[in-house]
Each structure stands twice: as structure tokens, then as C-alpha cells.
Write an enzyme that holds these catalytic residues in place. Structure first.
Site, short mmCIF file in Angstrom:
data_model
loop_
_atom_site.label_atom_id
_atom_site.label_comp_id
_atom_site.label_asym_id
_atom_site.label_seq_id
_atom_site.Cartn_x
_atom_site.Cartn_y
_atom_site.Cartn_z
N LYS A 1 -14.62 20.22 28.29
CA LYS A 1 -13.65 20.80 27.36
C LYS A 1 -13.98 20.60 25.87
CE LYS A 1 -11.08 22.68 30.23
NZ LYS A 1 -11.68 23.97 30.40
N TYR B 1 -10.07 24.90 34.31
CA TYR B 1 -11.51 24.89 34.06
C TYR B 1 -11.94 26.09 33.21
CZ TYR B 1 -16.28 23.36 34.86
OH TYR B 1 -17.56 22.88 34.67
N PRO C 1 -16.27 13.92 29.18
CA PRO C 1 -16.94 15.21 29.41
C PRO C 1 -16.61 15.89 30.74
CG PRO C 1 -18.52 13.40 29.51
CD PRO C 1 -17.23 12.82 29.02
N HIS D 1 -21.09 32.03 35.37
CA HIS D 1 -20.83 31.39 36.67
C HIS D 1 -19.43 31.76 37.17
CE1 HIS D 1 -23.95 27.90 36.45
NE2 HIS D 1 -24.47 29.07 36.17
N TYR E 1 -20.21 19.04 41.10
CA TYR E 1 -19.57 17.77 40.75
C TYR E 1 -19.49 16.93 42.02
CZ TYR E 1 -17.89 19.79 36.30
OH TYR E 1 -17.80 20.34 35.05
P1 FAD Z 1 -19.42 17.66 16.11
O1 FAD Z 1 -20.22 18.55 16.99
O2 FAD Z 1 -19.53 16.19 16.31
O3 FAD Z 1 -19.79 18.03 14.63
C1 FAD Z 1 -19.43 17.25 13.53
C2 FAD Z 1 -20.46 17.42 12.44
O4 FAD Z 1 -20.04 16.72 11.28
C3 FAD Z 1 -21.82 16.85 12.82
O5 FAD Z 1 -22.82 17.81 12.63
C4 FAD Z 1 -21.97 15.64 11.90
O6 FAD Z 1 -23.33 15.41 11.56
C5 FAD Z 1 -21.14 16.06 10.71
N1 FAD Z 1 -20.62 14.95 9.92
C6 FAD Z 1 -20.17 13.75 10.32
N2 FAD Z 1 -19.74 13.03 9.28
C7 FAD Z 1 -19.92 13.78 8.19
C8 FAD Z 1 -19.68 13.57 6.80
N3 FAD Z 1 -19.14 12.45 6.36
N4 FAD Z 1 -19.99 14.56 5.95
C9 FAD Z 1 -20.52 15.72 6.39
N5 FAD Z 1 -20.79 15.97 7.70
C10 FAD Z 1 -20.49 15.01 8.57
N6 FAD Z 1 -18.56 17.83 25.67
C11 FAD Z 1 -18.57 18.46 26.82
O7 FAD Z 1 -17.66 19.23 27.05
N7 FAD Z 1 -19.57 18.25 27.74
C12 FAD Z 1 -20.63 17.40 27.49
O8 FAD Z 1 -21.52 17.24 28.29
C13 FAD Z 1 -20.63 16.72 26.29
N8 FAD Z 1 -21.63 15.86 26.00
C14 FAD Z 1 -21.60 15.20 24.82
C15 FAD Z 1 -22.62 14.29 24.53
C16 FAD Z 1 -22.59 13.57 23.33
C17 FAD Z 1 -23.68 12.56 23.04
C18 FAD Z 1 -21.50 13.75 22.43
C19 FAD Z 1 -21.43 12.96 21.14
C20 FAD Z 1 -20.52 14.68 22.73
C21 FAD Z 1 -20.54 15.40 23.92
N9 FAD Z 1 -19.56 16.33 24.23
C22 FAD Z 1 -19.57 16.97 25.39
C23 FAD Z 1 -18.47 16.66 23.32
C24 FAD Z 1 -18.78 17.91 22.48
O9 FAD Z 1 -20.14 17.96 22.20
C25 FAD Z 1 -17.93 17.81 21.24
O10 FAD Z 1 -16.57 17.89 21.65
C26 FAD Z 1 -18.22 18.86 20.18
O11 FAD Z 1 -19.47 18.61 19.58
C27 FAD Z 1 -17.15 18.86 19.10
O12 FAD Z 1 -17.51 19.69 18.04
P2 FAD Z 1 -17.09 19.33 16.56
O13 FAD Z 1 -17.57 20.46 15.74
O14 FAD Z 1 -15.67 18.95 16.51
O15 FAD Z 1 -17.87 17.99 16.21
C1 DHB Z 2 -22.04 20.04 31.43
C2 DHB Z 2 -21.34 19.01 30.88
C3 DHB Z 2 -20.11 18.69 31.39
O1 DHB Z 2 -19.40 17.69 30.86
C4 DHB Z 2 -19.56 19.37 32.45
O2 DHB Z 2 -18.35 19.02 32.93
C5 DHB Z 2 -20.26 20.42 32.99
C6 DHB Z 2 -21.51 20.76 32.47
C7 DHB Z 2 -23.36 20.39 30.88
O3 DHB Z 2 -23.82 19.69 29.96
O4 DHB Z 2 -23.98 21.34 31.36
#
Ligand code: FAD
Ligand code: DHB
Length: 390
Positions: free
Chosen positions: A297, A385, A293, A72, A201
Site C-alpha cells: 500500500k 488489495y 509492506p 495481474h 504470499y
Molecule cells: P519517499 O519515497 O520516501 O520520498 C521522500 C523523498 O524525500 C526522498 O527522495 C528523500 O530523499 C527526500 N527527502 C528526505 N528528507 C528530505 C529533506 N530534508 N529535504 C529534501 N528532500 C528530502 N511499500 C510497498 O508497498 N511495498 C514494498 O515492498 C516497499 N518496500 C520498501 C522498501 C524500503 C527500503 C522502504 C524505505 C520503503 C518501502 N515501501 C514499500 C514503502 C514505499 O516505498 C513508500 O511508501 C513510498 O516510497 C512513499 O513515497 P513518498 O513519496 O511518501 O516518500
Molecule cells: C511487492 C512488495 C510488497 O510489499 C507486496 O505486498 C507485493 C509486492 C514487490 O516489491 O513487488
């Protein structure tokens, strides 16, 4: 069992770190609490900054991303019943974003790890961390009915916001900075072709709405809802009616409607735990920081932390140079705080706050009009962004 770097959590942070280290010839073991199907199907973020795409492609895990990711060149801000486009390449020396679901990134990284034969244990439980203040940390955990001990040089805490690693750092060492927002997002995936080529947005008096997508046949949409909202309070008809209202404008645009494949409510919070290192334990991604969200980021920060720590560990194992490890927290936090500010700013500009008065509302509208009218202000939004390189 022994390894060089033990990685707790197979989200974007843990899998990317494992992949980068494995390619550099550094041994890792990844421990994940959930099953493989669970982590590969969990619907979350969807926007990759240019730097995240470059990282994935450069690390040899970007083939499907390059084939299927949707590149995009801008986003639309919608307010005053009109769309206002922010063009990224012209404001950021050619940088863009790519829409590619987080679970697709996770699938690609899991496949690469399994193909490499490097250990990745799913469904581990009772993870206990010891010895991070000394030279020989270890992790005890349960797996396949047995008790295991993993000895290592370093532990990477990539276990998300609710994981166990952050809790190992004494409260006297850790400073937490936090903000919760008085609203949540209801997110849906719908089996409907995206009705627009770029994300929208929308600021609306009834609350924020976001139009996004996952593929040429799947639309992703979000609605601002009260913080304690239950997803089942929203029938499909109610969701579509509310989306139509919040996107309504002079151009008559509305998202295409179709069967809702999945629905969930996500709370909104900003959170940073500092420092991101304690002895031989390093925190990455959501284990150390959360962003609301708005601005997309979260996954990008998780991948960025993995890149910074992988470089530091490579220098350490390559030449004994500890500078990168000592500087990890400061380097990662500089980028984290830029994203914290940007996501807080986007959230504040685009949502309705309960109890908003007319003064607050006028400030928001003035800010929105300024962002789309001033090249300087639009540049600031665009360069954050696509990912600030500072
Ligand atoms: P995670 O993806 O959370 O991975 C952590 C992993 O550790 C998981 O697989 C978990 O199962 C595992 N774990 C936990 N505890 C333990 C343990 N004790 N032992 C072993 N494993 C363990 N960000 C955006 O930018 N846009 C969005 O739209 C957006 N939507 C989201 C929706 C939801 C419901 C959530 C929860 C987050 C969202 N985020 C979004 C944020 C984004 O998804 C996270 O910032 C991203 O997943 C971070 O990655 P990570 O690897 O740090 O953590
Ligand atoms: C999406 C999520 C976001 O938080 C955002 O700012 C833009 C796109 C998405 O899930 O596609």
C-alpha cells in the site's frame, strides 16, 4: 526565489503532486536531498492499484507503465502446502493491479518534470521551514554551495518518514499512532525469469515468504527475518534454500534461481501522524504515515495523497474555495486508515510471531482457510488489495 507551492521531497508523493499542479498551471518548486541517479535506482515497492494506474495514465505519465507494466488479475495465498488463488476482477467488478517498480514511476515523473522545464533541485541540504502558521511560509536551504530562500503560499511535506517537515508540527498538535512488528523483510532482486504469473504470499512455519517480479527477466522475492537481521548474514545459497523451503508444496513449485542483483532488509512498522495539515504545511505519503509492506500500500497511499491535495489546491487557486484544503487531512486519513488496517491484517495473518502459541497459530490457519473458501472474505481481501474506493 518564489513559487506557489514548495514541495520538499521527490519521491512518488512529491513528484506526483508537482506533476498534477504543473499541469493545472500552478507553479511549484521541488527540493530533493538526494541525487537523480540515487532516487531513480532506489528499489522499493512494486505494486500499483488500479486507481494509481488510472491517475498516472490520466495525468499523461502512463505510456511506459502501459507498455511495460505487468497487469495481474489475482494473487496466490500459499499455506497447508498448497496454493489458493484470489481472483480480483471477478470479485471487484473488473479491477486489477499492475506490477511496475517504484523507481520506474519515479523515473517517469522526473522525466516529465524535466521536459516541462519546471524546477526540480537535487542534492539540497539543510532544509529549514518557517512561517507555516502565517500567510507567507518560506524554506531556506543550501544548494550548489549557496544559501537560498524560497517564498511560497503553501509547503507540501513529501520528504518521507525521516524528513524534516513532520517535525515542524508542534507535539501538542500532532497525535502519533504506532505499531512496530517483531520481524523484518529481507528483499532480493534476482536475474531470473518469474516462475509464476502472479504474486505468491506464503505462510510457512519457518516464516512468511513473498514471490513477486519486476519484468519478464527479473524476480523479486522477500523472506521474513528477525528485526535486527543484517543482509550480509544471508549468502545467496542460504536465501535460495530458505525460499525453496517456504514455498515448498504438493505441486513442487519453486522460484527460478539466478544471480542476486540486490539485497536489503526493511523494518516493519505501522505509523500515522494526525492531522496531516498544520497551517500552510501539508504532509503527504511516508512523511505522515507508514504501513508494513504486506499488501503493497505504501506507494499507492503516497500517490493518493498527491491526488487529494492537488484537487484541493486547484479549487483554491481556481475560485478561492478553501473547503478542499480544510478537508485534506480528514479525506486523506480515511483512506490511510483503511490501508493501515488492511496491511496490519495481512501482516498478522501471514507472519510467524516470536513466541506464537498453538492458539494463535490455529487462529491464523482458520483465517487463511476462511479467506480462500468464503466469497465474502475473499471479496474483502480483493477489494482492499486493488484499492478500496469508499
Ligand atoms: P519517499 O519515497 O520516501 O520520498 C521522500 C523523498 O524525500 C526522498 O527522495 C528523500 O530523499 C527526500 N527527502 C528526505 N528528507 C528530505 C529533506 N530534508 N529535504 C529534501 N528532500 C528530502 N511499500 C510497498 O508497498 N511495498 C514494498 O515492498 C516497499 N518496500 C520498501 C522498501 C524500503 C527500503 C522502504 C524505505 C520503503 C518501502 N515501501 C514499500 C514503502 C514505499 O516505498 C513508500 O511508501 C513510498 O516510497 C512513499 O513515497 P513518498 O513519496 O511518501 O516518500
Ligand atoms: C511487492 C512488495 C510488497 O510489499 C507486496 O505486498 C507485493 C509486492 C514487490 O516489491 O513487488
Amino acid at each position: 526565489m518564489r513559487t506557489q507551492v514548495a514541495i520538499v521531497g521527490a519521491g512518488p508523493a512529491g513528484l506526483m503532486l508537482g506533476h498534477l499542479l504543473q499541469r493545472a498551471g500552478i507553479d511549484t518548486v521541488v527540493l530533493e536531498a538526494r541525487s537523480r541517479p540515487y532516487i531513480e535506482q532506489r528499489v522499493r515497492a512494486g505494486v500499483l492499484e488500479q486507481g494509481s494506474v488510472d491517475l498516472l495514465v490520466g495525468a499523461g505519465v502512463g505510456d511506459r507503465l502501459q507498455r511495460e507494466g505487468l497487469v495481474h488479475d489475482g494473487i496466490e495465498l500459499r499455506f497447508d502446502r498448497r496454493g489458493h488463488r484470489i481472483d480480483f476482477p471477478s470479485l471487484t467488478q473488473g479491477r486489477r493491479i499492475t506490477v511496475y517498480g517504484q523507481q520506474e514511476v519515479v523515473k517517469d515523473l522526473v522525466a516529465a518534470r524535466i521536459a516541462s522545464g519546471a524546477p526540480l533541485h537535487f542534492e539540497v541540504s539543510d532544509v529549514r521551514i518557517a512561517g507555516v502558521e502565517g500567510d507567507s511560509p518560506s524554506i531556506r536551504f543550501r544548494h550548489a554551495g549557496g544559501e537560498e530562500t524560497l517564498a511560497c503560499d503553501f509547503i507540501a511535506g513529501c520528504d518521507g518518514f525521516h524528513g524534516v517537515c513532520r517535525g515542524v508540527i508542534p507535539a501538542s498538535v500532532l497525535t502519533v499512532h504506532e505499531r512496530t512488528y517483531p520481524f523484518a523483510w529481507l528483499g532480493i532482486l534476482a536475474n531470473a525469469a518469474p516462475a509464476h504469473d502472479e504474486l505468491i504470499y506464503a505462510h510457512h512455519e519457518r516464516g512468511f515468504a513473498l514471490f513477486s517480479m519486476r519484468s519478464p527477466t527479473v524476480t523479486r522475492l522477500y523472506l521474513q527475518v528477525p528485526p535486527d537481521e543484517e543482509a550480509h548474514a544471508w549468502s545467496d545459497d542460504r536465501i535460495w534454500a530458505e525460499l525453496r523451503r517456504r514455498f515448498q508444496g504438493e505441486d513442487g513449485w519453486a522460484p527460478h534461481e539466478g544471480p542476486v542483483l540486490e539485497k536489503g532488509v526493511t523494518g516493519m512498522r505501522s505509523f500515522v501522524a494526525e492531522p496531516m495539515r498544520f497551517g500552510r504545511l501539508f504532509l503527504l505519503g511516508d512523511a505522515a504515515h507508514i504501513v508494513p509492506p504486506t499488501g503493497a500500500k505504501g506507494m499507492n497511499l503516497a500517490l493518493g495523497d498527491a491526488r487529494v491535495l492537488a484537487e484541493a489546491l486547484q479549487a483554491f487557486y481556481g475560485s478561492g474555495d478553501k473547503e478542499g484544503l480544510d478537508g485534506y487531512s480528514e479525506r486523506a486519513l480515511a483512506r490511510v486508515w483503511r490501508a493501515e488496517h488492511f496491511s496490519w491484517w495481512m501482516t498478522s495473518m501471514l507472519h510467524r510471531f516470536p513466541g506464537d502459541d498453538s492458539f494463535h497459530h490455529r487462529l491464523q490457519m482458520s483465517q487463511l482457510r476462511y479467506v480462500v473458501a468464503s466469497r465474502a472474505a475473499a471479496t474483502s481481501l480483493a477489494e482492499n488489495y486493488v484499492g478500496w474506493q469508499g
